[in-house]
Design an enzyme around this catalytic site. Structure first.
Site, mmCIF file in Angstrom:
data_model
loop_
_atom_site.group_PDB
_atom_site.id
_atom_site.type_symbol
_atom_site.label_atom_id
_atom_site.label_comp_id
_atom_site.label_asym_id
_atom_site.label_seq_id
_atom_site.Cartn_x
_atom_site.Cartn_y
_atom_site.Cartn_z
ATOM 1 N N SER A 67 0.802 -1.215 0.000
ATOM 2 C CA SER A 67 0.000 0.000 0.000
ATOM 3 C C SER A 67 0.842 1.275 0.000
ATOM 4 O O SER A 67 1.606 1.523 -0.917
ATOM 5 C CB SER A 67 -0.938 -0.078 1.201
ATOM 6 O OG SER A 67 -1.748 1.026 1.310
ATOM 7 N N ASP A 284 -3.198 6.186 -3.314
ATOM 8 C CA ASP A 284 -2.015 5.600 -2.673
ATOM 9 C C ASP A 284 -1.455 4.487 -3.567
ATOM 10 O O ASP A 284 -1.956 4.259 -4.677
ATOM 11 C CB ASP A 284 -2.312 5.129 -1.237
ATOM 12 C CG ASP A 284 -3.096 3.832 -1.187
ATOM 13 O OD1 ASP A 284 -3.773 3.514 -2.182
ATOM 14 O OD2 ASP A 284 -3.030 3.131 -0.157
ATOM 15 N N ASP A 288 -6.224 2.013 -2.975
ATOM 16 C CA ASP A 288 -7.417 1.861 -2.141
ATOM 17 C C ASP A 288 -7.651 3.086 -1.259
ATOM 18 O O ASP A 288 -8.562 3.093 -0.437
ATOM 19 C CB ASP A 288 -7.399 0.559 -1.315
ATOM 20 C CG ASP A 288 -6.212 0.463 -0.393
ATOM 21 O OD1 ASP A 288 -5.396 1.399 -0.351
ATOM 22 O OD2 ASP A 288 -6.101 -0.574 0.294
ATOM 23 N N GLU A 389 -11.846 6.329 6.596
ATOM 24 C CA GLU A 389 -10.781 6.786 7.468
ATOM 25 C C GLU A 389 -10.327 8.136 6.917
ATOM 26 O O GLU A 389 -10.451 8.383 5.711
ATOM 27 C CB GLU A 389 -9.613 5.800 7.442
ATOM 28 C CG GLU A 389 -9.988 4.445 8.001
ATOM 29 C CD GLU A 389 -8.787 3.510 8.121
ATOM 30 O OE1 GLU A 389 -8.608 2.960 9.195
ATOM 31 O OE2 GLU A 389 -8.044 3.347 7.139
ATOM 32 N N ALA A 390 -9.782 8.974 7.802
ATOM 33 C CA ALA A 390 -9.327 10.291 7.355
ATOM 34 C C ALA A 390 -8.328 10.157 6.208
ATOM 35 O O ALA A 390 -8.256 11.005 5.311
ATOM 36 C CB ALA A 390 -8.693 11.032 8.529
ATOM 37 N N ASN A 391 -7.566 9.045 6.194
ATOM 38 C CA ASN A 391 -6.538 8.875 5.169
ATOM 39 C C ASN A 391 -7.117 8.527 3.786
ATOM 40 O O ASN A 391 -6.374 8.318 2.842
ATOM 41 C CB ASN A 391 -5.528 7.810 5.608
ATOM 42 C CG ASN A 391 -6.179 6.449 5.824
ATOM 43 O OD1 ASN A 391 -7.155 6.093 5.171
ATOM 44 N ND2 ASN A 391 -5.618 5.676 6.745
ATOM 45 N N SER A 522 0.792 1.152 15.907
ATOM 46 C CA SER A 522 0.429 0.937 14.499
ATOM 47 C C SER A 522 0.266 -0.556 14.246
ATOM 48 O O SER A 522 0.953 -1.384 14.842
ATOM 49 C CB SER A 522 1.543 1.494 13.610
ATOM 50 O OG SER A 522 1.457 0.905 12.332
ATOM 51 N N THR A 524 0.626 -1.611 11.086
ATOM 52 C CA THR A 524 1.356 -1.876 9.839
ATOM 53 C C THR A 524 2.829 -1.461 9.896
ATOM 54 O O THR A 524 3.581 -1.740 8.968
ATOM 55 C CB THR A 524 0.710 -1.126 8.658
ATOM 56 O OG1 THR A 524 0.748 0.268 8.939
ATOM 57 C CG2 THR A 524 -0.725 -1.549 8.428
HETATM 58 P P1 NG1 Z 1 -1.788 1.591 11.148
HETATM 59 O O1 NG1 Z 1 -0.373 1.404 10.721
HETATM 60 O O2 NG1 Z 1 -2.353 0.494 12.012
HETATM 61 O O3 NG1 Z 1 -1.979 2.963 11.745
HETATM 62 C C1 NG1 Z 1 -2.566 2.327 8.697
HETATM 63 C C2 NG1 Z 1 -3.592 3.407 8.756
HETATM 64 C C3 NG1 Z 1 -4.955 2.769 8.888
HETATM 65 C C4 NG1 Z 1 -5.226 1.760 7.793
HETATM 66 C C5 NG1 Z 1 -4.052 0.789 7.682
HETATM 67 C C6 NG1 Z 1 -4.194 -0.187 6.536
HETATM 68 C C7 NG1 Z 1 -3.326 5.651 9.723
HETATM 69 C C8 NG1 Z 1 -3.108 6.443 10.945
HETATM 70 N N1 NG1 Z 1 -3.384 4.317 9.890
HETATM 71 O O4 NG1 Z 1 -2.702 1.548 9.852
HETATM 72 O O5 NG1 Z 1 -5.928 3.765 8.908
HETATM 73 O O6 NG1 Z 1 -5.499 2.419 6.575
HETATM 74 O O7 NG1 Z 1 -2.814 1.482 7.585
HETATM 75 O O8 NG1 Z 1 -3.824 0.254 5.333
HETATM 76 O O9 NG1 Z 1 -3.446 6.222 8.649
HETATM 77 ZN ZN ZN Z 2 -3.509 1.180 0.217
#
Ligand code: NG1
Ligand code: ZN
Length: 560
Positions: A67, A284, A288, A389-391, A522, A524
């Site tokens: 991603s 991204d 997604d 999500e905000a992102n 986190s 990820t």
């Molecule tokens: P983590 O690394 O758990 O914060 C990030 C994003 C999630 C989600 C995942 C999966 C932020 C703060 N966190 O997760 O919202 O999109 O990646 O792709 O953006």
């Molecule tokens: Zn992605």
């Protein structure tokens, strides 16, 4: 499981030894790590996907992508039969498999699990796994590892769909299991047809407005750009220019992409002074996530960010408007006794101003843990569940029951009602349900819906952005010795462990007007994330910094 199957597993597993001293966890969305250490994990997830297919007697998806992470990383995740994320019940098994110490241990664990789950080996249905990968250079060799994992289950079939966006793969898995046509061209056809429907249903007075047809898209130097080039050939009334498509040598996610734009709030590479005021979007690395922005001034690189929360707000406004038309009480002839349940799902990262705005619209707003699997699950409880999500990761889910009701309503209206507006509202909602990816958040389908709604409203990006004013916010990461030492509660807004840390955060937050801050490990990356919001950017920055210092003090070494 018979002896032959065991022997095959043992033989293939010896070809994929695990790297020393690495412990992996399935996380917010699959396994992610530096690509150089992932082969054995991907091989094992291949086995897992085949087992999941046997268990569910359905097609399973396996996607290779990291991603928004940097290009040296890669990752792997599974799509369940619905097209959604792997059931959380199987995540612990995924962790156990990935961390099995050697081939013998791995086979023992598989045998145990297969017995516990009653997995039918050698039945009439063989396992089928659809494979997709993004454009990362490591994707090809990892794909081979996945294939070998799948092939070590007797009779399992790996179907390689090549380079795809993550949402395309999820969409295909869902479609195949529903017996629908679900190839890549089918995907483009469904999106462009339903976009066309929405454009045809735009009110005449809006259609007559001179709107800017052009959208400029930052493809993050990833797969989204090339797929958008395909899609745009089928679109009428929208001109798309793709930049950062990865063909001019740019590096994936480096100074580009939705994550960069959303977190840094500056223009991505190859955007600049000449783009002031233009409607721009950013995807991204695996397409997604979607955010919009416009460049504010010729003299600096600042942008006005239109993030996932504002995309959510735009969608919610539109859906609410259409539902209002469809279920209005005045039309005596039409039976309006069905109360449609509309829900909006956010996480703690949602800007406080967006939540206030949505609540003012009279909507039901629910909070879940970070990670789309949690939002998706919640949204699925409604007739229409909108989550973001905000992102920029999100979609709109329509329950099957509601879509059937909508179909029936459309037919009923066509035969007994003269109210054209109601008919159009039903058609619009049906078109949205076909356009927006029902399996997972999808930047390409989200982008088409945004474009159609802006045209419907007659809004520029500036007008859209003025729906509400974001509270200034800041996100930081802190590297700590052990991120699992942080335990949170209340949709991740309160730290329960280590003791004392939440009190320290509260004390900092109290110093700032409209202050809000939380931390969480986190899923990820190996970091603790810090989020802060306050009435000015300086306050948000300073609040985030002091909370990060507390995290560092309580848990570890050095912050960034
Ligand atoms: P983590 O690394 O758990 O914060 C990030 C994003 C999630 C989600 C995942 C999966 C932020 C703060 N966190 O997760 O919202 O999109 O990646 O792709 O953006
Ligand atoms: Zn992605």
């Amino acid at each position: 499981m018979d002896e032959e199957q065991r022997a095959i597993l043992l033989e293939s597993a010896t070809r994929f030894p695990t790297p020393e001293g690495v412990k992996l966890s399935y996380g917010t969305s699959g396994f992610r790590a530096d690509a150089s250490i992932l082969s054995s994990t991907v091989f094992r997830v291949g086995i897992l996907a085949a087992l999941r297919s046997l268990k569910t007697q359905s097609v399973i998806g396996l996607m290779i992508t990291a991603s928004h992470n940097e290009v040296s990383d890669n990752g792997i995740k599974i799509a369940d039969p619905s097209g959604g994320m792997l059931t959380q019940e199987w995540e612990p098994f995924a962790d156990t498999l990935a961390n099995a110490i050697d081939a013998q241990d791995l086979v023992r664990l598989i045998v145990e699990f297969a017995k516990k789950e009653n997995i039918p080996f050698g039945g009439v249905h063989s396992a089928q796994v659809l494979l997709g990968r993004d454009t990362r250079p490591s994707g090809e060799s990892l794909m081979e590892a996945a294939r070998q994992g799948i092939n070590s289950i007797v009779g399992a079939v790996a179907i390689d769909m090549g380079v795809l966006t993550t949402p395309q793969l999820h969409w295909m898995v869902r479609g195949r299991n529903k017996g629908m046509k679900a190839s890549e061209p089918d995907y483009y056809e469904q999106l462009s047809n339903s976009f066309g429907c929405l454009m045809d249903l735009i009110p005449k007075e809006m259609a007559a407005l001179a709107m800017d047809e052009k959208l400029t898209v930052d493809g993050a130097n990833g797969v989204g750009g090339e797929k958008l080039e395909e899609l745009k050939k089928l679109l009428n009334g929208l001109v798309i220019q793709v930049r950062n498509d990865g063909k001019e040598g740019g590096v994936l996610n480096e100074g580009v992409g939705a994550d960069y734009v959303q977190k840094e709030k500056v223009v991505p590479c190859s955007f600049g002074p000449n783009d002031v005021g233009l409607r721009c979007a950013s995807l991204d690395g695996d397409a997604d996530r979607l955010v919009y922005f416009h460049v504010l001034s010729k003299s600096n690189n600042k942008i006005d960010l239109v993030d996932g929360d504002k995309i959510l707000s735009l969608f919610a406004l539109y859906i609410k408007e259409q539902l209002g038309i469809l279920t209005k009480k005045e039309d005596e002839e039409v039976n309006n006794d069905y109360r449609v349940r509309l829900g909006v799902v956010q996480t703690a990262y949602a800007n406080g101003a967006s939540t206030d705005y949505l609540k003012h619209l009279g909507l039901e707003v629910i909070f879940t843990h970070t990670g789309v699997k949690y939002l998706h699950e919640k949204a699925a409880e409604y007739d229409i569940g909108i989550y973001f999500e905000a992102n920029g990761h999100g979609t709109i889910l329509f329950s099957e029951h509601f879509v059937c009701w909508l179909e029936a309503k459309k037919n009923e209206l066509a035969s007994i009602s003269t109210d054209l507006e109601m008919q159009k509202a039903a058609l619009r909602l049906l078109a949205v349900s076909n356009l927006i990816n029902q399996a997972v958040g999808d930047a390409l389908s989200g982008l088409l819906l945004v474009e159609a709604i802006l045209r419907h409203m007659g809004w520029s990006i500036q007008k859209w952005s003025e729906l509400y004013q974001d509270l200034p916010s800041r996100q930081l990461k802190v590297k700590v010795a052990d991120r699992t030492a942080v335990i949170t509660a209340n949709a991740e807004t309160v730290v329960v462990k280590p003791p004392g840390l939440q009190e320290a955060i509260n004390a900092e937050t109290a110093k700032y007007p409209q202050g809000r801050s939380f931390i969480r490990p986190s899923g990820t990356e190996d970091v603790i994330r810090v989020y802060a919001e306050a009435s000015t950017q300086e306050s948000a920055d300073s609040l985030a910094k002091s909370v990060a210092q507390h995290v560092d003090h309580f848990l570890g070494f050095g912050s960034s």
